[in-house]
Every structure is written in C-alpha cells, then in structure tokens.
Design a protein around this motif. Structure first.
Motif, PDB file in Angstrom:
ATOM      1  N   LEU A   1       1.156  -1.386  -0.053  1.00  0.00           N
ATOM      2  CA  LEU A   1       0.035  -0.158  -0.132  1.00  0.00           C
ATOM      3  C   LEU A   1       0.517   1.782   0.253  1.00  0.00           C
ATOM      4  O   LEU A   1       0.661   2.541  -0.194  1.00  0.00           O
ATOM      5  N   CYS A   2       2.044   1.041   0.300  1.00  0.00           N
ATOM      6  CA  CYS A   2       2.482   2.646   0.877  1.00  0.00           C
ATOM      7  C   CYS A   2       3.671   2.767  -0.814  1.00  0.00           C
ATOM      8  O   CYS A   2       3.738   3.541  -1.224  1.00  0.00           O
ATOM      9  N   VAL A   3       4.037   1.136  -1.402  1.00  0.00           N
ATOM     10  CA  VAL A   3       4.736   1.695  -2.910  1.00  0.00           C
ATOM     11  C   VAL A   3       3.726   2.038  -3.787  1.00  0.00           C
ATOM     12  O   VAL A   3       3.409   3.287  -4.345  1.00  0.00           O
ATOM     13  N   LEU A   4       2.190   1.980  -3.428  1.00  0.00           N
ATOM     14  CA  LEU A   4       0.933   2.101  -4.734  1.00  0.00           C
ATOM     15  C   LEU A   4       1.049   4.054  -4.521  1.00  0.00           C
ATOM     16  O   LEU A   4       0.385   3.833  -5.241  1.00  0.00           O
ATOM     17  N   GLY A   5       1.020   3.849  -2.917  1.00  0.00           N
ATOM     18  CA  GLY A   5       0.736   5.300  -2.941  1.00  0.00           C
ATOM     19  C   GLY A   5       1.750   6.385  -2.993  1.00  0.00           C
ATOM     20  O   GLY A   5       1.224   7.321  -3.799  1.00  0.00           O
ATOM     21  N   TRP A   6       3.112   5.521  -2.961  1.00  0.00           N
ATOM     22  CA  TRP A   6       3.979   6.747  -2.987  1.00  0.00           C
ATOM     23  C   TRP A   6       4.593   6.614  -4.996  1.00  0.00           C
ATOM     24  O   TRP A   6       4.385   7.938  -5.335  1.00  0.00           O
ATOM     25  N   CYS A   7       3.852   5.925  -5.765  1.00  0.00           N
ATOM     26  CA  CYS A   7       3.848   5.726  -7.231  1.00  0.00           C
ATOM     27  C   CYS A   7       2.589   6.701  -7.837  1.00  0.00           C
ATOM     28  O   CYS A   7       2.876   7.288  -8.794  1.00  0.00           O
ATOM     29  N   ARG A   8       1.742   6.589  -6.959  1.00  0.00           N
ATOM     30  CA  ARG A   8       0.158   7.115  -7.263  1.00  0.00           C
ATOM     31  C   ARG A   8       1.121   9.452  -6.778  1.00  0.00           C
ATOM     32  O   ARG A   8       0.732   9.827  -7.800  1.00  0.00           O
ATOM     33  N   LEU A   9       1.482   9.056  -6.200  1.00  0.00           N
ATOM     34  CA  LEU A   9       1.876  11.059  -5.781  1.00  0.00           C
ATOM     35  C   LEU A   9       2.935  11.448  -7.060  1.00  0.00           C
ATOM     36  O   LEU A   9       2.981  12.633  -7.082  1.00  0.00           O
ATOM     37  N   ARG A  10       3.771  10.154  -7.293  1.00  0.00           N
ATOM     38  CA  ARG A  10       5.062  10.466  -8.261  1.00  0.00           C
ATOM     39  C   ARG A  10       4.366  10.790  -9.850  1.00  0.00           C
ATOM     40  O   ARG A  10       5.388  10.528 -10.501  1.00  0.00           O
ATOM     41  N   GLY A  11       3.412  10.149  -9.916  1.00  0.00           N
ATOM     42  CA  GLY A  11       2.597   9.351 -11.282  1.00  0.00           C
ATOM     43  C   GLY A  11       3.701   8.583 -11.908  1.00  0.00           C
ATOM     44  O   GLY A  11       3.627   8.733 -13.363  1.00  0.00           O
ATOM     45  N   ILE A  12       3.931   7.567 -11.481  1.00  0.00           N
ATOM     46  CA  ILE A  12       4.810   6.973 -11.694  1.00  0.00           C
ATOM     47  C   ILE A  12       3.819   5.303 -12.332  1.00  0.00           C
ATOM     48  O   ILE A  12       3.162   4.592 -11.071  1.00  0.00           O
ATOM     49  N   LYS A  13       3.617   4.697 -13.724  1.00  0.00           N
ATOM     50  CA  LYS A  13       2.983   4.297 -14.374  1.00  0.00           C
ATOM     51  C   LYS A  13       3.703   2.356 -13.502  1.00  0.00           C
ATOM     52  O   LYS A  13       4.360   2.226 -14.335  1.00  0.00           O
ATOM     53  N   LEU A  14       2.521   1.562 -13.448  1.00  0.00           N
ATOM     54  CA  LEU A  14       2.950   0.306 -12.954  1.00  0.00           C
ATOM     55  C   LEU A  14       2.143  -0.882 -13.527  1.00  0.00           C
ATOM     56  O   LEU A  14       2.402  -1.405 -13.142  1.00  0.00           O
ATOM     57  N   PHE A  15       0.963  -0.551 -13.973  1.00  0.00           N
ATOM     58  CA  PHE A  15       0.501  -1.771 -14.722  1.00  0.00           C
ATOM     59  C   PHE A  15       0.584  -1.311 -16.267  1.00  0.00           C
ATOM     60  O   PHE A  15      -0.688  -2.426 -16.942  1.00  0.00           O
ATOM     61  N   GLU A  16       1.019  -0.956 -17.014  1.00  0.00           N
ATOM     62  CA  GLU A  16       1.153  -1.075 -18.392  1.00  0.00           C
ATOM     63  C   GLU A  16       2.234  -2.408 -18.928  1.00  0.00           C
ATOM     64  O   GLU A  16       3.259  -2.959 -18.180  1.00  0.00           O
ATOM     65  N   ALA A  17       1.439  -3.068 -19.777  1.00  0.00           N
ATOM     66  CA  ALA A  17       2.280  -4.014 -20.219  1.00  0.00           C
ATOM     67  C   ALA A  17       3.545  -3.993 -21.176  1.00  0.00           C
ATOM     68  O   ALA A  17       3.622  -3.151 -22.045  1.00  0.00           O
ATOM     69  N   ASP A  18       4.998  -5.169 -20.288  1.00  0.00           N
ATOM     70  CA  ASP A  18       5.877  -4.616 -20.648  1.00  0.00           C
ATOM     71  C   ASP A  18       6.496  -6.059 -20.948  1.00  0.00           C
ATOM     72  O   ASP A  18       8.178  -5.908 -20.091  1.00  0.00           O
ATOM     73  N   GLY A  19       5.760  -7.144 -20.103  1.00  0.00           N
ATOM     74  CA  GLY A  19       6.572  -8.010 -20.682  1.00  0.00           C
ATOM     75  C   GLY A  19       7.097  -9.220 -19.352  1.00  0.00           C
ATOM     76  O   GLY A  19       7.815 -10.033 -19.848  1.00  0.00           O
TER      77      GLY A  19
END
Length: 198
Positions: free
Chosen positions: A43-61
């Motif tokens: 949950l902390c990682v998800l919150g951090w990524c949301r704040l920073r605009g880091i995309k996590l769920f794009e298909a990248d193999g």
C-alpha cells in the motif's frame, strides 16, 4: 563521511528489522507478520507511485518473471520469519546474509559470470565460516536451532535466486517500484496460502 554514515544507518535498520520481527512473535504468528508486512508495504508503494505519477500496470512483458520473483520472495520471507522462531537473531542474520555466496555460485553457472581464483578463495573462506556456524548446532544435538538455521540459510538461497531471476529476465529493465510491488504482492499471496496450515 556522509555516505559511510548512511550505510551504517542502513545496515543498523536491517539488523533491527530482524530483532523487531522476533519481538513481534510474542503476540503474532510469523506467517501473519509476513502477510501484514507485505500488505502494508504494498500500500505504501502504491501510494508513493500515485503521488509521483509512476505507472505500474502497463504491459511490459514482465508478468511471468514478476510472478516467479514474487513467489521466491514470499517463500524467502516465510523461511526467514519462521526460522527466527527456532534460532537466534544473530545466527539468522548471518545465515540469511550468505546470499552473495549463492549469487556468486549461481552467477557462474546461470549468468556467465566466471569465478576466478580470488573469488574462489572468498568462496572457500565463506564456506568455512558457514561450517563454523552450523557446527555448534549439529554437535550439540540441538534440532530446534538446526531447523531455524536451515530455514535461515534457505532464505539466503532464495534471496540469491530472486536476484538471478531478475538479472536473467526483463525485470532488470523495469522500475524499482514495480519490481518491489511484484515481490510484496507475491509475499502476501504465498503467506495467505500457507496461513491455514501454519
């Protein structure tokens, strides 16, 4: 000087992490602690990524390798936390941190990173140290300590395997946040599957 102080602080926090885990067993099951740690961390990682605009769920193999790394990470932490119940924090920490020893061996066979004479000498010394740690538990006939030691050692081996899988897959190119999320999600799922049998 600042870098050295930061490294000492980092290693101190790692060491205290094991102590805190052992203390928590007075009231909580180690498998539960592993699941809770993974969910809160995720949950902390998800919150951090949301704040920073880091995309996590794009298909990248990276999904299949991410699942493998998640499972390895999950089993590694189960071994670590359960092992702490049966051995001392000092022995657990020492045995978990044999990871570089196993990475060196695995790297030779799986990554093409050849072992030279200097590395071989280091391996021999590390192996002698490993035997010294195990010997008192074996000769004293203390099965509980031996069980904890073996689980702790297994945790170090799984940590090394995780590193090797990352280096041999597309995960080496993904963001640190996405990689960490794979590991935490895997640990939560593995812990939830094991919980009914713990």
């Amino acid at each position: 000087m600042t870098a050295a102080a930061m490294m000492v602080g980092l290693t101190l926090s790692w060491g205290l992490n094991y102590v805190a885990a052992k203390v928590s067993y007075a009231g909580y099951d180690p498998v539960f602690v592993s699941i809770a740690r993974s969910i809160i961390g995720g949950l902390c990682v998800l919150g951090w990524c949301r704040l920073r605009g880091i995309k996590l769920f794009e298909a990248d193999g990276t999904l299949s390798a991410g699942i493998v790394v998640g499972v390895l990470f999950g089993v590694e932490f189960l071994f670590l936390y359960i092992g702490l119940e049966y051995t001392t924090v000092a022995r657990n920490t020492l045995l978990v941190n044999t990871m570089p020893f196993w990475v060196l061996i695995g790297g030779h066979f799986l990554l093409g990173e050849r072992i030279n004479a200097r590395k071989l000498g280091g391996l021999v010394l590390a192996f002698c140290g490993l035997l010294a740690v195990f010997s008192d538990g074996i000769f004293a006939g203390n099965d509980a300590t031996l069980t904890g030691d073996l689980l702790s050692l297994g945790s170090g081996i799984l940590w090394a395997l995780t590193s090797i899988v990352i280096k041999r897959s597309k995960l080496v190119e993904t963001s640190a946040e996405k990689l960490l999320l794979y590991q935490l999600a895997g640990a939560a799922v593995v812990g939830a599957l094991v919980m009914p049998f713990a």
